[in-house]
Design a protein around this motif. Structure first.
Motif, PDB file in Angstrom:
ATOM      1  N   ALA A  54      32.899  43.633  19.323  1.00 42.68           N
ATOM      2  CA  ALA A  54      32.048  41.742  19.069  1.00 42.68           C
ATOM      3  C   ALA A  54      33.069  40.953  19.594  1.00 42.68           C
ATOM      4  CB  ALA A  54      31.989  41.320  17.556  1.00 42.68           C
ATOM      5  N   SER A  55      31.854  39.749  20.167  1.00 46.69           N
ATOM      6  CA  SER A  55      32.841  38.979  21.174  1.00 46.69           C
ATOM      7  C   SER A  55      33.842  38.412  20.233  1.00 46.69           C
ATOM      8  CB  SER A  55      31.661  37.267  21.684  1.00 46.69           C
ATOM      9  OG  SER A  55      31.465  36.938  20.510  1.00 46.69           O
ATOM     10  N   THR A  58      32.849  36.059  17.447  1.00 40.23           N
ATOM     11  CA  THR A  58      32.077  36.416  17.087  1.00 40.23           C
ATOM     12  C   THR A  58      32.652  37.471  15.697  1.00 40.23           C
ATOM     13  OG1 THR A  58      30.113  36.567  17.524  1.00 40.23           O
ATOM     14  CG2 THR A  58      30.029  37.677  15.548  1.00 40.23           C
ATOM     15  N   GLY A 117      23.665  31.915  17.062  1.00 38.88           N
ATOM     16  CA  GLY A 117      24.768  33.262  17.916  1.00 38.88           C
ATOM     17  C   GLY A 117      25.230  33.824  17.400  1.00 38.88           C
ATOM     18  N   ARG A 120      22.911  36.602  15.362  1.00 40.91           N
ATOM     19  CA  ARG A 120      22.429  37.375  16.494  1.00 40.91           C
ATOM     20  C   ARG A 120      22.995  38.677  16.500  1.00 40.91           C
ATOM     21  NH1 ARG A 120      20.179  32.701  17.558  1.00 40.91           N
ATOM     22  NH2 ARG A 120      21.400  32.492  19.533  1.00 40.91           N
ATOM     23  N   GLU A 121      24.008  38.402  17.271  1.00 45.90           N
ATOM     24  CA  GLU A 121      24.964  39.246  18.132  1.00 45.90           C
ATOM     25  C   GLU A 121      25.238  39.820  16.597  1.00 45.90           C
ATOM     26  OE1 GLU A 121      29.446  39.284  20.132  1.00 45.90           O
ATOM     27  OE2 GLU A 121      29.076  37.498  19.775  1.00 45.90           O
ATOM     28  N   GLU A 124      22.678  42.374  16.322  1.00 42.51           N
ATOM     29  CA  GLU A 124      22.808  44.244  17.257  1.00 42.51           C
ATOM     30  C   GLU A 124      23.497  44.996  17.490  1.00 42.51           C
ATOM     31  OE1 GLU A 124      22.808  41.656  20.567  1.00 42.51           O
ATOM     32  OE2 GLU A 124      21.034  40.368  20.436  1.00 42.51           O
TER      33      GLU A 124
END
Length: 304
Positions: A54-55, A58, A117, A120-121, A124
């Protein structure tokens, strides 16, 4: 993941309490295998891998995105879809899953509700990890999916971790990516302990903080236990009423008109939903009772 959009409030506890609560939950997650046991990857390993993919914004949410599965188990997608079609899943999620997920989000110092956001991340990443697990770690004699049911997997081969490794790495990540799990310094603990009430003679400031937060946790858990018992009593009464009304069998339904059959199906679906809810609430109540005993033991040790 859309059911994560809900209201929030603050849930402050000390670093020691947060650490202990997370450790307890993660020990369970490290021993629960995904895919209803058909995969050697544990829920804890899955959460760590989601976190690493993850970023930075996130990562913390990804680490705890399946945190409730120590209480609920890993419910497979086909079962969830069936629960949705029966009208069961939304109630199960709102009364069992989300309160647990919300509690750990607040304990972690993260924002509740989760940002869109972030949701959603994680979705995925979750789908790609699912496909990778299916390719590398799932026993295909037990589970078969078609290509259309899977996202594109990650290129790297996935190897299952031991429960010990999964637990240890999860806790390392927790202290790196969860805002409230970063170790506080001694001065912060001392300052807060002087505000927590009357000090107990012979007990250190650190233990005063732990005792105060343990007592708060016990009060919160006892309130939750009381509410859970009330809901269980309501369900028991509903079951008793249905018994008296006689739940229709398949043979009974063959003799009914279409309207009667539709009403009977709705009644049976509601009965199934209530049974699932009752099972989840009983498990939660048993967990609450264990948690209360655990915090009482911690207080006894701190004051010994």
């Amino acid at each position: 993941m859309r059911e994560l959009m809900a209201s929030s409030d603050h849930f402050p506890v000390s670093f020691e309490v947060r650490l202990e609560v997370f450790r307890h939950q993660v020990a369970g997650l490290s021993r629960i295998r995904r895919w209803n046991g058909a995969c050697d990857v544990s829920v804890a390993q899955h959460c760590v891998q989601a976190c690493d993919l993850a970023s930075p914004e996130t990562a913390g949410y990804a680490l705890i995105h399946d945190i409730e599965e120590f209480d609920t188990g890993d419910i497979t997608t086909p079962v969830k879809n069936t629960m949705r079609s029966l009208g069961i899943w939304q109630r199960f999620a709102s009364e069992i899953v989300l309160p647990i997920r919300r509690r750990f989000t607040l304990l972690a110092g993260l924002e509740w509700p989760w940002p869109e956001g972030v949701i959603r991340e994680i979705h995925e990443i979750d789908q790609k990890l699912k496909a990778t697990e299916y390719r590398d770690c799932v026993d295909l004699s037990l589970v078969r999916l078609s290509a259309k049911d899977l996202a594109e997997p990650y290129q790297d081969y996935m190897l299952p971790w031991s429960a010990t490794k999964a637990e240890n790495v999860f806790m390392e990540r927790a202290q790196n990516v969860l805002p409230s799990m970063a170790k506080c310094d001694a001065g912060d603990v001392r300052e807060r302990s002087h505000c927590s009430g009357r000090l107990i003679e012979g007990v250190t400031d650190k233990h005063h903080e732990l005792i105060a937060d343990a007592q708060a946790a016990i009060t919160s858990l006892m309130n939750e236990a009381c509410q859970t018992k009330l809901r269980l009593a309501e369900l028991e009464q509903a079951f008793k009423t249905r018994q008296e009304q006689h739940l229709p069998t398949s043979d009974d339904m063959k003799k009914m008109s279409p309207e009667q059959r539709e009403a009977a199906l709705q009644l049976r679906a509601q009965h199934s939903a209530d049974l699932a809810l009752q099972s989840g609430m009983r498990k939660r109540l048993a967990f609450i009772e264990c948690e209360i005993a655990h915090w009482q033991e911690r207080i006894a040790l701190a004051t010994a």
